[in-house]
Design an enzyme around this catalytic site. Structure first.
Site, PDB file in Angstrom:
ATOM      1  N   ASP A 155       0.838  -1.191   0.000  1.00 49.65           N
ATOM      2  CA  ASP A 155       0.000   0.000   0.000  1.00 49.65           C
ATOM      3  C   ASP A 155       0.879   1.249   0.000  1.00 49.65           C
ATOM      4  O   ASP A 155       1.620   1.493   0.956  1.00 49.65           O
ATOM      5  CB  ASP A 155      -0.864  -0.051   1.282  1.00 49.65           C
ATOM      6  CG  ASP A 155      -2.136   0.743   1.179  1.00 49.65           C
ATOM      7  OD1 ASP A 155      -2.145   1.748   0.472  1.00 49.65           O
ATOM      8  OD2 ASP A 155      -3.117   0.346   1.841  1.00 49.65           O
ATOM      9  N   ASP A 158      -2.922   4.735  -2.344  1.00 48.72           N
ATOM     10  CA  ASP A 158      -3.861   5.457  -1.485  1.00 48.72           C
ATOM     11  C   ASP A 158      -4.261   6.795  -2.131  1.00 48.72           C
ATOM     12  O   ASP A 158      -3.395   7.507  -2.670  1.00 48.72           O
ATOM     13  CB  ASP A 158      -3.145   5.718  -0.144  1.00 48.72           C
ATOM     14  CG  ASP A 158      -4.074   6.200   0.944  1.00 48.72           C
ATOM     15  OD1 ASP A 158      -5.023   5.473   1.270  1.00 48.72           O
ATOM     16  OD2 ASP A 158      -3.847   7.303   1.472  1.00 48.72           O
ATOM     17  N   GLU A 206      -6.917   4.002  -5.276  1.00 50.98           N
ATOM     18  CA  GLU A 206      -8.086   4.413  -4.507  1.00 50.98           C
ATOM     19  C   GLU A 206      -8.477   5.810  -4.966  1.00 50.98           C
ATOM     20  O   GLU A 206      -7.681   6.740  -4.873  1.00 50.98           O
ATOM     21  CB  GLU A 206      -7.771   4.428  -3.009  1.00 50.98           C
ATOM     22  CG  GLU A 206      -9.011   4.711  -2.193  1.00 50.98           C
ATOM     23  CD  GLU A 206      -8.715   5.205  -0.794  1.00 50.98           C
ATOM     24  OE1 GLU A 206      -9.548   4.976   0.093  1.00 50.98           O
ATOM     25  OE2 GLU A 206      -7.660   5.830  -0.572  1.00 50.98           O
ATOM     26  N   HIS A 244     -11.050  -1.199   5.267  1.00 50.01           N
ATOM     27  CA  HIS A 244     -10.761  -0.738   6.624  1.00 50.01           C
ATOM     28  C   HIS A 244     -11.325   0.646   6.927  1.00 50.01           C
ATOM     29  O   HIS A 244     -11.131   1.151   8.024  1.00 50.01           O
ATOM     30  CB  HIS A 244      -9.239  -0.735   6.818  1.00 50.01           C
ATOM     31  CG  HIS A 244      -8.572   0.224   5.882  1.00 50.01           C
ATOM     32  ND1 HIS A 244      -8.513   0.011   4.515  1.00 50.01           N
ATOM     33  CD2 HIS A 244      -7.985   1.427   6.091  1.00 50.01           C
ATOM     34  CE1 HIS A 244      -7.913   1.038   3.938  1.00 50.01           C
ATOM     35  NE2 HIS A 244      -7.576   1.908   4.874  1.00 50.01           N
TER      36      HIS A 244
HETATM   37  O1  TEU Z   1      -8.753   6.768   2.626  1.00 50.82           O
HETATM   38  C1  TEU Z   1      -9.193   7.803   1.850  1.00 50.82           C
HETATM   39  C2  TEU Z   1     -10.506   8.422   2.159  1.00 50.82           C
HETATM   40  O2  TEU Z   1     -10.722   9.554   1.777  1.00 50.82           O
HETATM   41  C3  TEU Z   1     -11.601   7.745   2.838  1.00 50.82           C
HETATM   42  O3  TEU Z   1     -11.763   6.443   2.772  1.00 50.82           O
HETATM   43  C4  TEU Z   1     -11.766   8.348   4.181  1.00 50.82           C
HETATM   44  O4  TEU Z   1     -11.353   7.522   5.205  1.00 50.82           O
HETATM   45  C5  TEU Z   1     -13.217   8.665   4.366  1.00 50.82           C
HETATM   46  O5  TEU Z   1     -13.739   9.139   3.182  1.00 50.82           O
HETATM   47  C6  TEU Z   1     -13.391   9.735   5.387  1.00 50.82           C
HETATM   48  O6  TEU Z   1     -14.759   9.947   5.571  1.00 50.82           O
HETATM   49  C7  TEU Z   1      -7.417   6.413   2.569  1.00 50.82           C
HETATM   50  C8  TEU Z   1      -7.138   5.256   3.483  1.00 50.82           C
HETATM   51  O7  TEU Z   1      -7.837   4.136   3.045  1.00 50.82           O
HETATM   52  C9  TEU Z   1      -7.479   5.670   4.877  1.00 50.82           C
HETATM   53  O8  TEU Z   1      -7.373   4.629   5.800  1.00 50.82           O
HETATM   54  C10 TEU Z   1      -6.562   6.810   5.246  1.00 50.82           C
HETATM   55  O9  TEU Z   1      -6.927   7.327   6.497  1.00 50.82           O
HETATM   56  C11 TEU Z   1      -6.621   7.937   4.216  1.00 50.82           C
HETATM   57  O10 TEU Z   1      -6.552   7.472   2.887  1.00 50.82           O
HETATM   58  C12 TEU Z   1      -5.439   8.858   4.409  1.00 50.82           C
HETATM   59  O11 TEU Z   1      -4.266   8.208   4.043  1.00 50.82           O
END
Ligand code: TEU
Length: 549
Positions: free
Chosen positions: A96, A196, A246, A320
């Site tokens: 990741d 990410d 993502e 997650h």
């Molecule tokens: O997540 C990105 C993200 O914008 C969302 O999934 C976010 O957690 C949610 O929309 C908030 O309401 C990624 C990762 O998967 C996450 O775990 C991290 O916290 C985030 O990026 C920052 O790196």
């Protein structure tokens, strides 16, 4: 056919999968210990969430050193052993890459804070007065997205936590640093990468206030994002590896470009629109019952749009950051097993590469925490305070967290019915639901009707059938809110997938050909069942996979 098309990916949240040393935190050796279990699912790849050196304000998504293993997760030797042992079982690892931002403890940011110009150019700093942030943009974790640094008299941008500073991708040195990270892990023998929030990396040239929103329209799928991705892929030679980006609040058009093989960007994309159909007015922290009309429409639009333009989706319900799907769109009390299997059928046979998030294959549920002290996630604790400040009562705020908190997906993997669910010999870092007494690997492995056994069959079906892996998709029952149905087909074969989204019986109204039942979450009605006919009833949360005779 590219090999990711008949593959299934298993996502591991490293901190909550298996603890090998009793400190209450999952670790790399814990994953290695459980490789035979993962193999038994029939999956091809593991996406492992970040285990790099980090202060863990966002559980490792705040990386302080991309090239080292955080001691809490183990050592470099543990990482190498995991890669090798997985390979021996035919499983590829995807690591990741959190490249939109680094932790403020990263050496680059520390040197920027010392005023070193080279490193200040690694981040997004703007001059300004302490009272007035450069723009009104909001952090995704609450509050303004800029933080003032008094001794530099500058603000830095953080789209996430204040300890996650956004990198300046317009600086070629930054892009080169990140390529080195890719090459370092590629040389260790991994098979792919997850990137990410990679559609947020390209910020606009001018920063302006967002009068109508939180700023995302300025930096989402930003001006140079495709160019930067192409460069990263080309210069690291990863076009043939499995890659998934993502994509936060993205558009179909951009996702086509990210994933169409001609563009040489990524193998596939995660998008999240289908997981916002229970957000009231688009607000995560306002509850609403899932809108199935919207869900059906979104899935259909994305599936057909990607098919038409040769894009490729990652298909998924859980990760997650999301609550557990059986608690969210299913019924984890009265139809736990049926609805978990129905939701699995509905999503897994779509056109795209399915992702199974640890514990989803067991029907793991939300955490049902009662008290704010039980939550660990920075987003949850921030928004709890924000909700109270907005005038919600503690009870209201806790009810919203219980439905929405990312911690719902982060409770430890339930291995058995014993103390701490077999996850650790110590005390788990976050509370484990009592239902681990019956929802666990050990009991489901012993039950041929279990949710686990059902996932194994679905995963195997994609391997056996080129139609499921790479065939066309067409939707049926578009106007019927209770049923989600689609056909997968090519010139030789056809499957029909029928699912009842409700806890009521639903009558099938469309005329159908002769089909044989391949898989279902209820016992077959006739043996051998040769048809589901117009007029037949689908039972509550029933799912059937039929093959045309
Ligand atoms: O997540 C990105 C993200 O914008 C969302 O999934 C976010 O957690 C949610 O929309 C908030 O309401 C990624 C990762 O998967 C996450 O775990 C991290 O916290 C985030 O990026 C920052 O790196």
């Amino acid at each position: 056919m590219q090999n990711f098309k008949n593959s299934t990916v298993y996502q591991i949240y490293t901190k909550s999968f298996m603890d090998s040393d009793g400190d209450g935190l999952g670790d790399l050796s814990g994953v290695t210990m459980k490789l035979d279990y993962i193999k038994s699912l029939g999956v091809d790849y593991i996406w492992l969430t970040p285990f790099f050196v980090s202060p863990m304000n966002d559980n490792g998504y705040d990386v302080a050193d991309y090239l080292s293993v955080d001691p809490a997760f183990g050592t470099m030797a543990d990482a190498e052993r995991l890669i090798q042992e997985a390979e021996e079982r035919g499983i590829g690892l995807m690591f990741d890459m959190v490249f939109n931002h680094t932790s403020t403890e990263h050496e680059w940011f520390q040197r920027a804070m010392n005023g070193e110009e080279k490193y200040m150019n690694y981040y997004i700093f703007r001059d300004g007065e302490p009272e007035e942030p450069p723009t009104s943009w909001e952090s995704k974790f609450g509050g303004n997205a800029w933080e003032y640094v008094p001794h530099l008299k500058k603000w830095y941008l953080h789209l996430f936590d204040v300890t996650q500073a956004d990198l300046n991708w317009d600086n070629p040195e930054v892009r080169d640093e990140l390529k080195k990270v890719i090459l370092f892990w590629k040389e260790k023998g991994i098979k792919g990468f997850r990137f990410d929030v990679v559609n947020l990396i390209s910020k606009p040239e001018q920063f302006e206030n967002d009068e109508t929103g939180d700023g995302r329209r300025f930096y989402t799928d930003g001006p140079h994002v495709h160019e930067y991705l192409q460069e990263l892929v080309r210069d690291t030679g990863i076009a043939d590896m499995v890659t998934v980006g993502e994509m936060s609040s993205t558009s179909l058009d951009n996702c086509i470009r990210y994933s169409n093989p001609d563009e040489q960007e990524l193998s596939m994309v995660f998008s999240f629109h289908h997981l916002k159909v229970d957000y009231k007015d688009g607000q995560k922290w306002e509850l609403k019952a899932p809108d199935y009309r919207e869900l059906k429409q979104l899935l259909e639009t994305w599936q057909l749009g990607m098919q038409e333009a040769n894009g490729w989706n990652a298909v998924f319900w859980c990760n997650h950051d999301q609550p557990r799907i059986v608690s969210r769109f299913g019924d984890d009390k009265n139809y736990w097993k049926e609805s978990a299997k129905m939701l699995a059928t509905m999503i897994q046979l779509l056109r795209g590469t399915p992702y199974v998030f640890q514990g989803e294959e067991l029907g793991m549920t939300n955490a049902y925490y009662q008290d704010i002290s039980e939550y660990r996630d920075v987003e949850s604790t921030n928004y709890y305070e924000i909700m109270l400040r907005q005038g919600k009562t503690k009870e209201e705020a806790l009810k919203i967290l219980a439905a929405r908190s990312r911690d719902n997906g982060r409770t430890p993997m339930q291995w058995n019915g014993e103390k701490e669910a077999g996850f650790t010999t110590g005390k788990a870092w976050i509370g484990i639901p009592d239902n681990h007494a019956h929802i666990n690997v050990q009991s489901e492995e012993a039950d041929e009707d279990s949710i686990l056994a059902y996932y194994q069959k679905l995963i195997a079906l994609r391997k056996e059938s080129t139609v499921i892996a790479d065939g066309q998709i067409e939707f049926m029952y578009q106007d019927c809110l209770d049923v989600f149905a689609y056909r997968r087909f090519d010139e030789r074969e056809e499957y029909l997938i029928l699912t009842n989204l409700t806890d009521k019986e639903v009558r099938l109204e469309q005329e159908m050909d002769q089909y044989a039942v391949v898989l279902g979450n209820y016992a077959a009605k006739e043996a051998p069942v040769t048809n589901m006919r117009c007029g037949d009833m689908l039972r509550p949360y029933e799912a059937v996979v039929l093959k045309k005779l």
